[in-house]
Design an enzyme around this catalytic site. Sequence first.
Site, PDB file in Angstrom:
ATOM      1  N   HIS A  26       6.542  -1.970   3.563  1.00 48.24           N
ATOM      2  CA  HIS A  26       6.219  -3.107   3.874  1.00 48.24           C
ATOM      3  C   HIS A  26       5.384  -4.016   2.862  1.00 48.24           C
ATOM      4  CE1 HIS A  26       3.176  -0.721   5.478  1.00 48.24           C
ATOM      5  NE2 HIS A  26       2.358  -1.702   5.287  1.00 48.24           N
TER       6      HIS A  26
ATOM      7  N   ASN B 294       0.892  -1.092  -0.166  1.00 43.62           N
ATOM      8  CA  ASN B 294      -0.046   0.022  -0.056  1.00 43.62           C
ATOM      9  C   ASN B 294       0.975   1.153  -0.071  1.00 43.62           C
ATOM     10  OD1 ASN B 294      -2.653  -1.592   0.363  1.00 43.62           O
ATOM     11  ND2 ASN B 294      -2.109  -1.552   2.409  1.00 43.62           N
TER      12      ASN B 294
ATOM     13  N   GLN C  46      -2.231   3.116   3.073  1.00 47.52           N
ATOM     14  CA  GLN C  46      -0.993   2.808   3.832  1.00 47.52           C
ATOM     15  C   GLN C  46      -1.359   3.471   5.255  1.00 47.52           C
ATOM     16  OE1 GLN C  46       2.552   4.466   2.189  1.00 47.52           O
ATOM     17  NE2 GLN C  46       4.072   3.382   4.028  1.00 47.52           N
ATOM     18  N   SER C  47      -1.093   2.712   6.373  1.00 46.57           N
ATOM     19  CA  SER C  47      -1.057   3.257   7.859  1.00 46.57           C
ATOM     20  C   SER C  47       0.148   3.431   8.562  1.00 46.57           C
ATOM     21  CB  SER C  47      -2.363   2.714   8.582  1.00 46.57           C
ATOM     22  OG  SER C  47      -1.635   1.334   8.634  1.00 46.57           O
ATOM     23  N   VAL C  48       1.177   2.542   8.084  1.00 46.72           N
ATOM     24  CA  VAL C  48       2.389   2.627   8.560  1.00 46.72           C
ATOM     25  C   VAL C  48       3.564   3.330   7.721  1.00 46.72           C
ATOM     26  CG1 VAL C  48       4.371   1.271   9.960  1.00 46.72           C
ATOM     27  CG2 VAL C  48       1.874   0.726  10.238  1.00 46.72           C
TER      28      VAL C  48
END
Length: 112
Positions: A98, A85, A92-94
């Site tokens: 990844h 993401n 994307q949250s972090v």
Amino acid sequence: MTIFERIILRQIPADIVFEDDELIAFRDIEPKAPVHILLVPKRHIANINELKETDTLMIGRLVLRASEIARTEGIAESGYRLVINCNRDGGQSVDHVHVHILGGRPMKWPPG
Ligand code: 5GP
């Protein structure tokens, strides 16, 4: 510092399934499939927009390692999905690159 850097530094626990000098993989804390592993470069790169030509080999190894983890997890033959993401619309949250390795159930297409 992101949550993933804190996992890399062992400041917070995670169920780590693979680690070498360059990459670490651990189970997602909120799994979206029976197998849901995050494969993460240890060096901080916020998102794939930040990748440079010099990251080419690392990214190649990331994908290769993801396929090896899928095999180890027993989902290589049934199938799986790799997801990266990026930013808001990508979900994307972090802010640390990844790859999600998702498997153990059929995946829908297109994604929501
Ligand atoms: P993103 O939304 O950025 O693509 O994915 C971030 C993922 O990290 C999410 O699937 C979320 O469940 C997972 N996550 C967030 N915090 C933690 C944590 O502290 N430990 C683990 N193992 N996974 C986390």
